[in-house]
Design an enzyme around this catalytic site. Structure first.
Site, PDB file in Angstrom:
ATOM      1  CG  ASP A 167      -0.319  -0.138   2.533  1.00 19.56           C
ATOM      2  OD1 ASP A 167       0.840   0.272   2.664  1.00 19.56           O
ATOM      3  OD2 ASP A 167      -0.962  -0.641   3.473  1.00 19.56           O
ATOM      4  CE  LYS A 190      -4.340  -1.354   2.371  1.00 18.13           C
ATOM      5  NZ  LYS A 190      -3.945  -1.973   3.651  1.00 18.13           N
ATOM      6  NE  ARG A 192      -7.440  -1.475   5.542  1.00 16.35           N
ATOM      7  CZ  ARG A 192      -7.125  -2.750   5.796  1.00 16.35           C
ATOM      8  NH1 ARG A 192      -8.063  -3.623   6.071  1.00 16.35           N
ATOM      9  NH2 ARG A 192      -5.880  -3.128   5.800  1.00 16.35           N
TER      10      ARG A 192
HETATM   11  C1  R5P Z   1      -1.737  -1.211   7.279  1.00 18.58           C
HETATM   12  O1  R5P Z   1      -1.496  -0.036   7.114  1.00 18.58           O
HETATM   13  C2  R5P Z   1      -0.704  -2.197   7.741  1.00 18.58           C
HETATM   14  O2  R5P Z   1       0.582  -1.815   7.344  1.00 18.58           O
HETATM   15  C3  R5P Z   1      -1.014  -3.585   7.214  1.00 18.58           C
HETATM   16  O3  R5P Z   1      -0.994  -3.539   5.792  1.00 18.58           O
HETATM   17  C4  R5P Z   1      -2.370  -4.045   7.671  1.00 18.58           C
HETATM   18  O4  R5P Z   1      -2.486  -3.913   9.071  1.00 18.58           O
HETATM   19  C5  R5P Z   1      -2.594  -5.498   7.292  1.00 18.58           C
HETATM   20  O5  R5P Z   1      -3.864  -5.857   7.727  1.00 18.58           O
HETATM   21  P1  R5P Z   1      -4.661  -7.050   7.034  1.00 18.58           P
HETATM   22  O6  R5P Z   1      -3.725  -8.250   6.992  1.00 18.58           O
HETATM   23  O7  R5P Z   1      -5.837  -7.255   7.938  1.00 18.58           O
HETATM   24  O8  R5P Z   1      -5.067  -6.616   5.665  1.00 18.58           O
END
Ligand code: R5P
Length: 310
Positions: A167, A190, A192
């Site tokens: 991301d 990405k 969300r």
């Molecule tokens: C978000 O900013 C973090 O760096 C991770 O990408 C995120 O916490 C990953 O979460 P998940 O595995 O639930 O998509």
């Protein structure tokens, strides 16, 4: 110097003590019938430089409370200095207000650790570096990148490797790894829509024919990772491997990873791997014990910690 540990990550604490050539301090963490936590330090700590190792991983609130109570017990036993060692700092993702009338829980947790009596904090790959500023006590944020880069060099032909940030928020971390490996960098854009869900939009960079290495600080549900891997393969990547410091891996995340197209997910032992993680065919755990042990030793000797990353 004495090292104690709560219940969150005994294996890592023992490995750190092994590195330091010290026995793990005697402490018992017990529960009353109503689940209140009770701690008893089993040896003298008067005048000692004490390190308490505890990841505030699942069950996060219990492990956080254990840490706070251990700090209190050691403080009341006249330790000279207390360093809270958090290989994984839970609540770090709540580092700002995402909307009106919401908390900044990372700041609250920092306040709790300080108020309990910690004099220093030692942690690893904070979700956001600026969380260091939430503490008004010295805080060292270590980086797993040297360990991850060493593993990549041992396992990959760097000529065909492309480092990828899953991301936009992770670009700085990915760039640091790409620089160390002297590799190209790509970014997955990405979006969300709701917390806990992730959606891949675009791959920025030409990943065709490349062995992609996704790098991130946390894998929780695995959504970000698996969606990014899918997008990279759709864009012509030859293979996708992920290097992620903290394997939170909640709920069905392990099953999601094992049934994904990921060649391998490499995580560290900042969070103690569950048996499901240990038996997953495409998840490998590498140790941070040497890095944390060395940082603890240098802190105790009043030597530079930052020079670990030169
Ligand atoms: C978000 O900013 C973090 O760096 C991770 O990408 C995120 O916490 C990953 O979460 P998940 O595995 O639930 O998509």
């Amino acid at each position: 110097m004495k090292v104690f540990a709560g219940n969150s990550n005994r294996l890592l604490a023992e490995a750190i003590c092994n590195y330091l050539n010290l026995p793990l301090g005697k402490a018992t963490v017990r529960r009353f019938a109503d689940q209140e936590i009770f701690v008893e330090i089993g040896e003298n700590v008067r005048g000692e430089d004490v390190f308490i190792i505890q990841s505030t991983s699942f069950p996060t609130n219990d492990h956080l409370m254990e840490l706070l109570i251990m700090i209190d017990a050691v403080r009341r036993s006249s330790a000279r200095r207390i360093t809270a060692v958090l290989p994984y700092f839970g609540y770090a993702r709540q580092d700002r207000k995402p909307g009106p009338r919401t908390p900044i829980s990372a700041k609250l947790v920092s306040n709790l650790i300080t108020e309990a009596g910690a004099d220093r904090v030692l942690t690893l790959d904070l979700h956001a570096g600026q969380i260091q500023g939430f503490f008004d006590i010295p805080t060292d944020n270590l980086y797993a990148i040297p360990i991850l880069a060493r593993d990549v060099k041992e396992n990959y032909d760097l000529k065909n490797v492309m480092v990828v940030s899953p991301d936009v928020g992770g670009v700085v971390r990915a760039r640091a790894l790409a620089k160390r490996l002297d590799c190209l960098l790509a970014i997955v854009d990405k979006r969300r829509d709701r917390p806990g869900e992730s959606e891949v939009m675009n791959v920025i960079g030409d990943v065709k024919g490349k062995d992609c290495l996704l790098i991130d600080d946390i894998v929780d549900s695995g959504g970000t990772l698996c969606n990014a891997a899918e997008a990279l393969l759709k864009n012509g990547a030859t293979s996708v491997t992920a290097y992620i410091t903290h394997g939170v891996l909640s709920g069905g995340a392990v099953a999601r990873v094992t049934s994904s197209m990921l060649k391998e997910l490499v995580i560290t032992d900042s969070i103690q791997p569950t048996t499901a993680v240990q038996s997953a065919h495409n998840i490998r755990v590498i140790s941070t014990a040497g890095l944390l042990g060395e940082a603890i030793s240098r802190t105790s000797q009043e030597e530079s910690v930052s020079s670990l990353f030169d």
